[in-house]
Design a protein around this motif. Sequence first.
Motif, PDB file in Angstrom:
ATOM      1  N   TRP A   1       0.977  -1.143   0.110  1.00 58.59           N
ATOM      2  CA  TRP A   1       0.019   0.051  -0.075  1.00 58.59           C
ATOM      3  C   TRP A   1       0.833   1.251   0.031  1.00 58.59           C
ATOM      4  O   TRP A   1       0.651   2.411  -0.720  1.00 58.59           O
ATOM      5  N   PHE A   2       2.040   1.128   0.740  1.00 58.73           N
ATOM      6  CA  PHE A   2       2.852   2.355   0.858  1.00 58.73           C
ATOM      7  C   PHE A   2       3.474   2.464  -0.521  1.00 58.73           C
ATOM      8  O   PHE A   2       3.577   3.737  -0.995  1.00 58.73           O
ATOM      9  N   GLN A   3       3.921   1.547  -1.183  1.00 54.04           N
ATOM     10  CA  GLN A   3       4.369   1.665  -2.797  1.00 54.04           C
ATOM     11  C   GLN A   3       3.341   2.247  -3.308  1.00 54.04           C
ATOM     12  O   GLN A   3       3.810   3.054  -4.228  1.00 54.04           O
ATOM     13  N   ASP A   4       2.389   1.802  -3.462  1.00 53.61           N
ATOM     14  CA  ASP A   4       1.267   2.443  -4.393  1.00 53.61           C
ATOM     15  C   ASP A   4       1.050   3.673  -4.187  1.00 53.61           C
ATOM     16  O   ASP A   4       0.510   4.738  -5.080  1.00 53.61           O
ATOM     17  N   ALA A   5       0.973   4.132  -2.821  1.00 54.45           N
ATOM     18  CA  ALA A   5       0.848   5.610  -2.605  1.00 54.45           C
ATOM     19  C   ALA A   5       1.772   6.513  -2.830  1.00 54.45           C
ATOM     20  O   ALA A   5       1.786   7.605  -3.322  1.00 54.45           O
ATOM     21  N   CYS A   6       3.209   5.949  -3.136  1.00 55.47           N
ATOM     22  CA  CYS A   6       4.363   6.841  -3.295  1.00 55.47           C
ATOM     23  C   CYS A   6       4.685   6.669  -4.902  1.00 55.47           C
ATOM     24  O   CYS A   6       5.439   7.511  -5.453  1.00 55.47           O
ATOM     25  N   HIS A   7       4.009   5.756  -5.605  1.00 59.44           N
ATOM     26  CA  HIS A   7       4.060   5.793  -7.163  1.00 59.44           C
ATOM     27  C   HIS A   7       2.973   6.092  -8.218  1.00 59.44           C
ATOM     28  O   HIS A   7       1.962   6.034  -7.353  1.00 59.44           O
ATOM     29  N   VAL A   8       3.497   6.882  -9.067  1.00 59.61           N
ATOM     30  CA  VAL A   8       2.432   7.247  -9.962  1.00 59.61           C
ATOM     31  C   VAL A   8       1.918   6.098 -10.829  1.00 59.61           C
ATOM     32  O   VAL A   8       2.884   5.736 -11.671  1.00 59.61           O
ATOM     33  N   TYR A   9       0.771   5.685 -11.102  1.00 59.81           N
ATOM     34  CA  TYR A   9       0.376   4.510 -12.036  1.00 59.81           C
ATOM     35  C   TYR A   9      -0.251   4.763 -13.223  1.00 59.81           C
ATOM     36  O   TYR A   9      -1.180   6.120 -13.319  1.00 59.81           O
ATOM     37  N   GLN A  10      -0.097   4.169 -14.182  1.00 57.97           N
ATOM     38  CA  GLN A  10      -0.849   4.257 -15.612  1.00 57.97           C
ATOM     39  C   GLN A  10      -1.837   3.345 -15.722  1.00 57.97           C
ATOM     40  O   GLN A  10      -1.225   2.097 -15.401  1.00 57.97           O
ATOM     41  N   PHE A  11      -2.686   3.323 -16.229  1.00 60.54           N
ATOM     42  CA  PHE A  11      -3.979   2.443 -16.245  1.00 60.54           C
ATOM     43  C   PHE A  11      -4.298   2.178 -17.518  1.00 60.54           C
ATOM     44  O   PHE A  11      -4.348   3.241 -18.731  1.00 60.54           O
ATOM     45  N   TYR A  12      -4.187   1.122 -18.614  1.00 66.17           N
ATOM     46  CA  TYR A  12      -4.758   0.593 -19.698  1.00 66.17           C
ATOM     47  C   TYR A  12      -5.752  -0.319 -19.817  1.00 66.17           C
ATOM     48  O   TYR A  12      -6.030  -1.187 -18.783  1.00 66.17           O
ATOM     49  N   LYS A  13      -6.759   0.091 -20.595  1.00 57.03           N
ATOM     50  CA  LYS A  13      -8.185  -0.706 -20.645  1.00 57.03           C
ATOM     51  C   LYS A  13      -8.055  -1.654 -22.023  1.00 57.03           C
ATOM     52  O   LYS A  13      -7.858  -1.025 -22.988  1.00 57.03           O
ATOM     53  N   VAL A  14      -8.292  -3.008 -21.937  1.00 54.18           N
ATOM     54  CA  VAL A  14      -8.349  -3.594 -22.930  1.00 54.18           C
ATOM     55  C   VAL A  14      -9.743  -3.898 -23.027  1.00 54.18           C
ATOM     56  O   VAL A  14     -10.273  -5.266 -22.494  1.00 54.18           O
ATOM     57  N   PRO A  15     -10.871  -3.675 -23.867  1.00 55.71           N
ATOM     58  CA  PRO A  15     -12.085  -3.995 -23.850  1.00 55.71           C
ATOM     59  C   PRO A  15     -12.281  -5.191 -24.504  1.00 55.71           C
ATOM     60  O   PRO A  15     -11.780  -5.721 -25.501  1.00 55.71           O
ATOM     61  N   GLN A  16     -13.467  -5.698 -24.147  1.00 54.66           N
ATOM     62  CA  GLN A  16     -13.910  -7.242 -24.778  1.00 54.66           C
ATOM     63  C   GLN A  16     -14.370  -6.940 -26.199  1.00 54.66           C
ATOM     64  O   GLN A  16     -14.076  -7.736 -27.032  1.00 54.66           O
ATOM     65  N   PHE A  17     -14.974  -5.931 -26.455  1.00 51.36           N
ATOM     66  CA  PHE A  17     -15.388  -5.562 -27.967  1.00 51.36           C
ATOM     67  C   PHE A  17     -14.882  -4.272 -28.301  1.00 51.36           C
ATOM     68  O   PHE A  17     -14.907  -3.259 -27.480  1.00 51.36           O
ATOM     69  N   ASN A  18     -14.593  -4.262 -29.687  1.00 47.04           N
ATOM     70  CA  ASN A  18     -14.514  -2.796 -30.271  1.00 47.04           C
ATOM     71  C   ASN A  18     -15.502  -1.922 -30.483  1.00 47.04           C
ATOM     72  O   ASN A  18     -16.706  -2.316 -30.143  1.00 47.04           O
ATOM     73  N   GLU A  19     -15.501  -0.815 -30.991  1.00 49.38           N
ATOM     74  CA  GLU A  19     -16.596   0.109 -31.411  1.00 49.38           C
ATOM     75  C   GLU A  19     -17.560  -0.564 -32.268  1.00 49.38           C
ATOM     76  O   GLU A  19     -18.826   0.037 -32.333  1.00 49.38           O
ATOM     77  N   HIS A  20     -17.241  -1.468 -33.090  1.00 44.71           N
ATOM     78  CA  HIS A  20     -18.132  -2.342 -34.266  1.00 44.71           C
ATOM     79  C   HIS A  20     -18.664  -3.490 -33.453  1.00 44.71           C
ATOM     80  O   HIS A  20     -19.214  -4.511 -34.203  1.00 44.71           O
ATOM     81  N   MET A  21     -18.293  -3.711 -32.218  1.00 43.23           N
ATOM     82  CA  MET A  21     -18.869  -4.803 -31.527  1.00 43.23           C
ATOM     83  C   MET A  21     -18.414  -6.186 -32.053  1.00 43.23           C
ATOM     84  O   MET A  21     -19.109  -7.045 -31.880  1.00 43.23           O
ATOM     85  N   GLN A  22     -17.170  -5.909 -32.562  1.00 42.20           N
ATOM     86  CA  GLN A  22     -16.357  -7.117 -32.936  1.00 42.20           C
ATOM     87  C   GLN A  22     -15.546  -7.572 -31.684  1.00 42.20           C
ATOM     88  O   GLN A  22     -15.040  -6.635 -30.891  1.00 42.20           O
TER      89      GLN A  22
END
Length: 484
Positions: A38-59
């Motif tokens: 928890w201390f490490q998470d509080a001291c570091h800045v994180y980047q989040f990346y999302k991998v969606p199940q479907f794209n904008e065309h519902m593929q």
Amino acid sequence: MFSPIPFQLFGLLIVSFLVLRFLYKSSLLYVLSKWWRWFQDACHVYQFYKVPQFNEHMQENQLYRKVSAYLNSLASVEDSDFANLMSGNKSKEINVGLDPDRPVSDTFLGARVVWRNEKSEMDGSRALVLKVRRTDRGRILRPYLQHIHSVFDEIERKEVRLYVNTEPERNGWWRSVPFNHPATIETVVMDSDVKNKVKSDLESFLKSKQYYHRLGRVWKRSYLLYGSPGTGKSSFVAGMAKFLRYDVYDIDLSKVSADSDLKMLLLQTTNKSMIVIEHLDRFLAEKPTAVSLAGILNFMDGILSCCGEERVMVFTMHGKDQIDPTVLRPGRIDVHVHFPLCDFSAFKSLASSHLGIKEHKLFAQVEEMFQRGSSLSPAEICQIMISNRTSSSRALKAVITALQLQTSAENSESGRLSKNASGRGPEESGETKSFFNGESVHMMKDLGKLYGLLRMRSRRKSSDDMDLAEKENSQHGTSLATKL
């Protein structure tokens, strides 16, 4: 005065003290490790990346599928809270799977990353969220994703999956299970020249990406497998899938409610896949249906077919004589493969594989029955041989009896039709009865069931012939009326 403590009790107290101290230290270390994290998470800045199940065309997003397979292969999944335990493909095999909404950690090039499978409150779709430190992002992100691709390719080489379409409002468009069908192209009994031509065509297709692109064509191939039930069409489909190492998408048209749903099913299939529709002729004969003929034609070679590559489409039919020619034209169907009823050559192959015999004194009688026009499907002969596999002689006698019953059933059916037309029927013969002398009771029961099936098949064949004759007479009458 206190009595002295027995030596055994004293030893038990010492062991209990050490165990309690160990558990205390272990739990304390666990709490401290969580606090440090928890201390490490509080001291570091994180980047989040999302991998969606479907794209904008519902593929379906192929990266989502690859990351899911990769995460389920990690040993750290076992350390995740509420990991799912599932039975594997083999007996006594247990697989550990990632539970949704639970984090799982991974380490790559000395950097720690965390994945979480989250569900969208908007449409119910899921997304895999990657959390990585900003200081590590530039160093590991692309190599890490390439690592995931490599591991997934290794997993894919080991397993082929079977997908079936479901009701999308509840379960999504596709559900999958491991495809463990034992059939191969080699085990299917059919003409060896035809089998080799199909294998050669598949091999040529796999190497033709640049050729198709140079022609401006979609890199896909379509096959029509047609023939009577039990001639090996479904087994050959399984053999093709194992030969190509492609996932199988088996579409049940009765579960498709509209042409638009059929398009969505096609959009959510993957590259390197085999798309199968069985009994297409039966579906086209049913009216009304939820899916139109135009929807089927667009599915086969419409504009949506360019949304994926390296696909093989396979359609099976009982017969193609009464199918609309637009369905079978080149471009929609590239290769036609006929699966006939069993002949003597195919029978010998079945006897070799099922009974372990190359020659037998009864082969001459079986060959004579085939030359007289008797015929059974390979599935019917296989079932007889499997039921009598402990005795090759009994199995061959049962095959001969079944061939005689098939001929008797066809003669009886033709006699019934003749009697309906002229009022007279053929004389009964006792030849078939005398053949059963010395056979066991259970064999007679099995052959009796087979006789009923043969009569049903003969009636259906006669009915189809009558319908075809009526259709030809109707067309002939129409043409005469036009001329007049």
